[in-house]
Design a protein around this motif. Structure first.
Motif, PDB file in Angstrom:
ATOM      1  N   LYS A 181       0.815  -1.213   0.000  1.00  0.00           N
ATOM      2  CA  LYS A 181       0.000   0.000   0.000  1.00  0.00           C
ATOM      3  C   LYS A 181       0.853   1.269   0.000  1.00  0.00           C
ATOM      4  N   GLU A 182       2.094   1.192   0.486  1.00  0.00           N
ATOM      5  CA  GLU A 182       2.912   2.397   0.644  1.00  0.00           C
ATOM      6  C   GLU A 182       4.131   2.389  -0.270  1.00  0.00           C
ATOM      7  N   ALA A 183       4.231   1.460  -1.199  1.00  0.00           N
ATOM      8  CA  ALA A 183       5.457   1.297  -1.967  1.00  0.00           C
ATOM      9  C   ALA A 183       5.590   2.273  -3.117  1.00  0.00           C
ATOM     10  N   GLY A 184       4.524   2.897  -3.576  1.00  0.00           N
ATOM     11  CA  GLY A 184       4.619   3.796  -4.720  1.00  0.00           C
ATOM     12  C   GLY A 184       3.258   4.367  -5.046  1.00  0.00           C
ATOM     13  N   GLY A 185       3.181   5.022  -6.226  1.00  0.00           N
ATOM     14  CA  GLY A 185       1.921   5.560  -6.692  1.00  0.00           C
ATOM     15  C   GLY A 185       1.492   6.851  -6.027  1.00  0.00           C
ATOM     16  N   ARG A 186       2.447   7.596  -5.456  1.00  0.00           N
ATOM     17  CA  ARG A 186       2.073   8.852  -4.806  1.00  0.00           C
ATOM     18  C   ARG A 186       1.568   9.862  -5.837  1.00  0.00           C
ATOM     19  N   THR A 187       0.645  10.706  -5.395  1.00  0.00           N
ATOM     20  CA  THR A 187       0.094  11.732  -6.273  1.00  0.00           C
ATOM     21  C   THR A 187       1.164  12.764  -6.599  1.00  0.00           C
ATOM     22  N   ARG A 188       1.356  12.996  -7.891  1.00  0.00           N
ATOM     23  CA  ARG A 188       2.284  14.041  -8.323  1.00  0.00           C
ATOM     24  C   ARG A 188       1.549  15.363  -8.502  1.00  0.00           C
ATOM     25  N   TRP A 189       0.395  15.325  -9.146  1.00  0.00           N
ATOM     26  CA  TRP A 189      -0.446  16.511  -9.283  1.00  0.00           C
ATOM     27  C   TRP A 189      -1.843  16.101  -9.723  1.00  0.00           C
ATOM     28  N   VAL A 190      -2.771  17.020  -9.543  1.00  0.00           N
ATOM     29  CA  VAL A 190      -4.139  16.812 -10.012  1.00  0.00           C
ATOM     30  C   VAL A 190      -4.675  18.139 -10.518  1.00  0.00           C
ATOM     31  N   GLN A 191      -5.372  18.097 -11.640  1.00  0.00           N
ATOM     32  CA  GLN A 191      -6.029  19.276 -12.205  1.00  0.00           C
ATOM     33  C   GLN A 191      -7.520  18.992 -12.335  1.00  0.00           C
ATOM     34  N   THR A 192      -8.334  20.030 -12.179  1.00  0.00           N
ATOM     35  CA  THR A 192      -9.777  19.876 -12.329  1.00  0.00           C
ATOM     36  C   THR A 192     -10.288  20.785 -13.435  1.00  0.00           C
ATOM     37  N   ILE A 193     -11.324  20.329 -14.131  1.00  0.00           N
ATOM     38  CA  ILE A 193     -11.975  21.074 -15.202  1.00  0.00           C
ATOM     39  C   ILE A 193     -13.453  21.159 -14.863  1.00  0.00           C
ATOM     40  N   ARG A 194     -14.008  22.337 -14.961  1.00  0.00           N
ATOM     41  CA  ARG A 194     -15.417  22.533 -14.640  1.00  0.00           C
ATOM     42  C   ARG A 194     -16.123  23.124 -15.850  1.00  0.00           C
ATOM     43  N   SER A 195     -17.305  22.583 -16.152  1.00  0.00           N
ATOM     44  CA  SER A 195     -18.081  23.096 -17.279  1.00  0.00           C
ATOM     45  C   SER A 195     -19.561  23.081 -16.922  1.00  0.00           C
ATOM     46  N   ALA A 196     -20.369  23.622 -17.834  1.00  0.00           N
ATOM     47  CA  ALA A 196     -21.777  23.841 -17.520  1.00  0.00           C
ATOM     48  C   ALA A 196     -22.613  22.575 -17.587  1.00  0.00           C
ATOM     49  N   GLY A 197     -22.238  21.643 -18.448  1.00  0.00           N
ATOM     50  CA  GLY A 197     -23.071  20.472 -18.660  1.00  0.00           C
ATOM     51  C   GLY A 197     -23.046  19.511 -17.492  1.00  0.00           C
ATOM     52  N   GLY A 198     -24.175  18.861 -17.245  1.00  0.00           N
ATOM     53  CA  GLY A 198     -24.244  17.904 -16.151  1.00  0.00           C
ATOM     54  C   GLY A 198     -23.877  16.495 -16.554  1.00  0.00           C
ATOM     55  N   SER A 199     -23.784  16.238 -17.851  1.00  0.00           N
ATOM     56  CA  SER A 199     -23.502  14.873 -18.300  1.00  0.00           C
ATOM     57  C   SER A 199     -22.249  14.785 -19.151  1.00  0.00           C
ATOM     58  N   ASP A 200     -21.594  15.923 -19.441  1.00  0.00           N
ATOM     59  CA  ASP A 200     -20.379  15.860 -20.251  1.00  0.00           C
ATOM     60  C   ASP A 200     -19.209  15.375 -19.416  1.00  0.00           C
ATOM     61  N   ALA A 201     -18.173  14.867 -20.064  1.00  0.00           N
ATOM     62  CA  ALA A 201     -17.139  14.180 -19.313  1.00  0.00           C
ATOM     63  C   ALA A 201     -15.907  13.953 -20.173  1.00  0.00           C
TER      64      ALA A 201
END
Length: 462
Positions: free
Chosen positions: A49-69
């Motif tokens: 569980k602790e050997a790797g895979g740490r988060t390097r970065w995260v970005q978020t995108i926001r738009s008007a549609g409720g079902s777009d992705a």
């Protein structure tokens, strides 16, 4: 997915059932009398569980549609991240609302540096001559030069510099800076896309009715097909699975340019789909097909590198793998690996659904999906905390040759959906998806959703 191949976004509704891993494993190196608990004990190793895979970065995108992705993501040779998404304006990639008419259906291609900086965004849209004007992306791939290939469908008038395209499916190429190079109408919808090391482009879909790809008219009744074009769009060959009707769900390509098509086929007299995997050579010759006989379901995700081919899917019924029966009275997921020659290697059952699979160019196999809090993943990884129901995210790295767990990362949320996964040649992972409830990605605290759609791009270390 790795450079060269990319799954499509048409499976988004089916991704709603991505879920947790359980631990029923079979493998070629395991003695016939070894019990599940014995195998799991052997897989534990030092603190996966602790050997790797740490988060390097995260970005978020926001738009008007409720079902777009988001639809797809991929990497170029330098480790830059490309994404393909469908949105309804206004849309904000984190640097302010982009300049586009409000309420427009747009196809967005974006590029991030390995460190998470947004390099550019291209919005494609059609003239709003009617209330139903739209453009939707379906698949994406990145070639060795960093050029972007994408397929989609539009209501008419899409112009990428060579004049307006007629309504319907299309294929386009962009350069590494997002400038359109060419685009052309396709005779039928292509839901999967891959590009070879030499730049050849392969499309996959289901052939219905009469279609001419450029070499003469072909006909089908929901038959899976592959069509290969040269780097500039000249037809190379067409393969149609005339043996059975079916549904292609994913396409992968190995280092030699051979193709692996995964999905489901109808095998009479059963009215239900049966999971299948077909290998087709770079010249369009079928080399082998593996069918999970006795199972009803789909192979949903496939990855290939070196002498290894990995698939994930879901099923009910039973099938035999490495001489052992795997059975499910209710829907279960599976992860299986084969050699390039089609020989079975190792496999295990997932929880109630499946995960997305990808490989790096080393020894790693990455699986990403959703899990329910408190459920046992198996593989000696315990019972991760999370919300009830399969609403939490996980990313799991395994040793490709054995299936041994190396690390696992989990992200609690009451409503999150993984859409696509890509892994660089060196093993860094990128996951894209959506969230409609708070989620902690491990970088700078909890992300809270805003109105409308909320997409994320998550980059993890090896």
């Amino acid at each position: 997915m790795a450079r060269g191949a990319k799954r499509a976004g048409g499976r988004l509704g089916l991704i709603l059932v991505v879920a947790l891993l359980a631990g029923c494993h079979v493998g070629g190196d395991e003695p016939a009398d070894v019990q599940e608990g014995d195998w799991l004990e052997a897989q534990r190793g030092p603190s996966p569980k602790e050997a790797g895979g740490r988060t390097r970065w995260v970005q978020t995108i926001r738009s008007a549609g409720g079902s777009d992705a988001p639809v797809a993501t991929g990497h170029d040779a330098q480790g830059n991240i490309l994404t393909l998404a469908n949105h309804l304006t206004p849309i904000d990639f984190g640097q302010g609302v982009l300049d586009a008419p409000s309420g427009s259906s747009v196809l967005a291609i974006s590029k991030y540096s390995p460190g998470g900086a947004l390099l550019w965004v291209l919005l494609l849209q059609v003239p709003r001559t009617t209330a139903g004007a739209f453009v939707r992306g379906q698949s994406l791939a990145v070639d060795s030069r960093g050029h972007v290939l994408l397929t989609g469908v539009h209501s008419g008038g899409l112009n990428l510099g060579g004049g307006a395209l007629p309504a319907g499916p299309f294929l386009a190429r962009l350069d590494e800076d997002g400038h359109p190079l060419w685009a052309r109408r396709l005779p039928t919808t292509a839901t999967e896309l891959a590009v070879s090391p030499h730049g050849d482009i392969t499309l996959a879909g289901a052939l219905t009715g009469k279609v001419d790809f450029g070499g003469g008219e072909l006909s089908g009744n929901n038959n899976p097909f592959l069509v290969r074009y040269g780097p500039e769009g000249a037809l190379r060959w067409v393969y149609v699975d005339t043996a059975a009707r079916g549904v292609p769900m994913d396409l992968a390509q190995d280092d030699a340019g051979d193709l692996y098509l995964a999905g489901g086929r109808f095998l009479p007299p059963s009215p239900l789909l049966s999971p299948f995997l077909t290998r087709v050579s770079a010249e369009g010759e079928v080399l082998w097909t593996r069918q999970l006989e006795g199972a009803s379901g789909l192979m949903m995700s496939v990855a290939a590198h070196g002498d290894h081919v990995a698939v994930s899917g879901s099923f009910t019924g039973s099938f035999v793998f490495l001489g052992r029966p795997l059975a499910a009275t209710t829907t279960r997921g599976f992860a299986l690996t084969y050699g390039k020659d089609g020989k079975e290697r190792w496999g295990f059952l997932l929880g109630s659904t499946w995960g997305m699979v990808m490989m790096d160019q080393g020894a790693g196999l990455v699986i990403a999906g959703r899990y329910a809090g408190g459920e046992d993943f198996g593989l000696g990884l315990g019972e991760p905390q999370g919300f009830p129901g399969s609403t939490n995210l996980y990313v799991l790295r395994l040793q490709r040759s054995t299936g041994k767990a190396q690390w696992m990362r989990t992200y609690r949320s009451a409503s999150a959906l993984p859409v696509d996964l890509s892994v660089t040649r060196h093993g860094a992972s990128t996951l894209v998806g959506t969230f409609r409830a708070e989620v902690d990605f491990g970088a700078g605290g909890t992300r809270a959703p805003g109105p409308g759609a909320n997409a994320f791009v998550l980059q993890l270390e090896k």
